[in-house]
Design an enzyme around this catalytic site. Structure first.
Site: not given
Ligand code: NAD
Length: 368
Positions: A135, A190, A222, A246, A250
């Site tokens: 980001y 990851k 994942d 992020d 959610d």
């Protein structure tokens, strides 16, 4: 104690109003000052985070934030969009650790999209690193590709990066938080594909040596996304980078039934923080008086506990929210057959009544 109150846009003003009423009934001594932020600040001052608002936030012990944004600002240049205010506050206040508890209240297990037995008693804490990752990494931009599958074609690129101190400090926060809970940290990465996240995994493992009493597991992102809907109760504290956090936070939010129930805290290295609901400004329901104020009220409780050293008052707010749910009151987002549908203000009234030791049902004036 000084609290900066930044309601923002859309439902932000409606839900923060209820949280402030709850704080006021607690009989604590604090000063507060309210300022414009986001689209409202852009309309009045031409910038989503005016200097006066930033200075107020810097001078305060804690910031209570509503939400910012509206589709009508989508065409503004990026630097002037309401959402830039939240990024600016994070940067200028040095907020690097985002705490998002996902707690499934007993009365709301049926509001979850998962089977009740998977979420009953769910209590997990997602800790998201806020200042690094893809980001913010430079360089980024658009250019003409010189290599890859289509040399000469237009392309866009971002840079994923994390420095050792950034990973170390968030790892310490996660292990310390786990010590106060069930002593387990899942670090999500990851590492099988990304160099940045192999480094993340190595550094988290090194920091873990200082916390032998806490269990550490590593999980690929994942798999973590899958496990969160398969067996969410296996998690205690989840720590991860900015982008994975992020997305996963959610996902975890929806396990609990409604995003309207979830508080969050973003903390600096000294425990000063910005407290806000996990949701946005919900332009689709703004002004209708139907938004759920509980995530903001619970964010105010987190603020009392983490930044203002008022743990007992925080406990009282959380108990009052439980009592209101137990009494069957529901805003539209969590309503189900057999419960009483109330609006934003009535939900606030009920929490205030519970804190004041009054009968909850007596305060309800509107039904639908
Ligand atoms: P959103 O969270 O605002 O809304 C998503 C859905 O959840 C909507 O249907 C909304 O009605 C519902 N919802 C959200 N909060 C609720 C509440 N308290 N009670 C009942 N229902 C609720 O996300 P979005 O629609 O993707 O974004 C709307 C605006 O908010 C955009 O401009 C976005 O950029 C902004 N946003 C701001 C923040 C922030 O201020 N930190 C975070 C996310 C999105």
């Amino acid at each position: 104690m000084k609290i900066a109150i930044l309601p923002g846009d859309g439902i932000g003003t409606e839900i923060v109003e209820q949280a402030v009423r709850v704080l006021n009934v607690l009989d604590l001594r604090f000063e507060s000052e309210t300022a414009l932020v986001g689209g409202a600040a852009y309309e009045a001052h031409g910038h989503p985070l005016p200097e006066s608002t930033l200075n107020l936030a810097k001078a305060a012990d804690a910031v209570l934030f509503g939400a910012v944004g509206d589709w009508k600002y989508d065409k503004l240049e990026r630097a002037l969009r309401p959402e830039q205010a939240i990024l600016g506050l994070r940067k200028h206040l040095g907020l690097f650790a985002n705490f998002r508890p996902a707690l499934c209240y007993e009365q709301l297990t049926h509001a979850s999209s998962l089977k009740p037995e998977l979420v009953a008693g769910l209590d997990i804490l997602i800790i998201r690193e806020l200042t690094g990752d893809i980001y913010f990494g430079q360089p980024r931009g658009r250019r003409t590709a010189v290599d890859g599958h289509f040399p000469g074609a237009e392309e866009a690129f971002d840079t994923m990066r994390y420095s050792r101190p950034e990973i170390e400090r968030i790892a310490h926060v996660a292990f310390q938080a786990a010590r106060k809970r069930h002593k387990k940290v899942t670090s999500v990465d990851k590492a099988n594909v990304l160099e940045t996240f192999q480094f993340w995994k190595d550094v988290v493992t090194e920091v873990h040596a200082q916390y032998p009493d806490v269990e550490l597991e590593h999980m690929y992102v994942d798999n973590a996304a899958m496990q969160l809907v398969r067996a969410p109760k296996k998690f205690d504290v989840v720590v991860t980078g900015n982008m994975f956090g992020d997305i996963l936070s959610d996902e975890a939010a929806m396990l609990t039934g409604s995003i309207g129930m979830l508080p969050s805290a973003s903390l600096d290295k000294n425990g000063k923080g910005l407290y806000e609901p996990s949701h946005g400004s919900a332009p689709d329901i703004a002004g209708k008086g139907v938004a759920n104020p509980l995530a903001t009220i619970l964010s105010a409780a987190m603020m009392l506990r983490f930044s203002l050293n008022q743990g007992a008052a925080a406990d009282r707010i959380e108990s009052a929210v439980q009592a209101v749910l137990a009494a069957g009151l529901r805003t539209a987002d969590i309503w189900s057959e057999g419960t009483q549908r109330v609006g934003t203000r009535e939900m606030g009234d009920a929490v205030v009544a519970s804190l004041a030791g009054k009968a909850i049902g007596k305060t309800i004036t509107t039904k639908s």
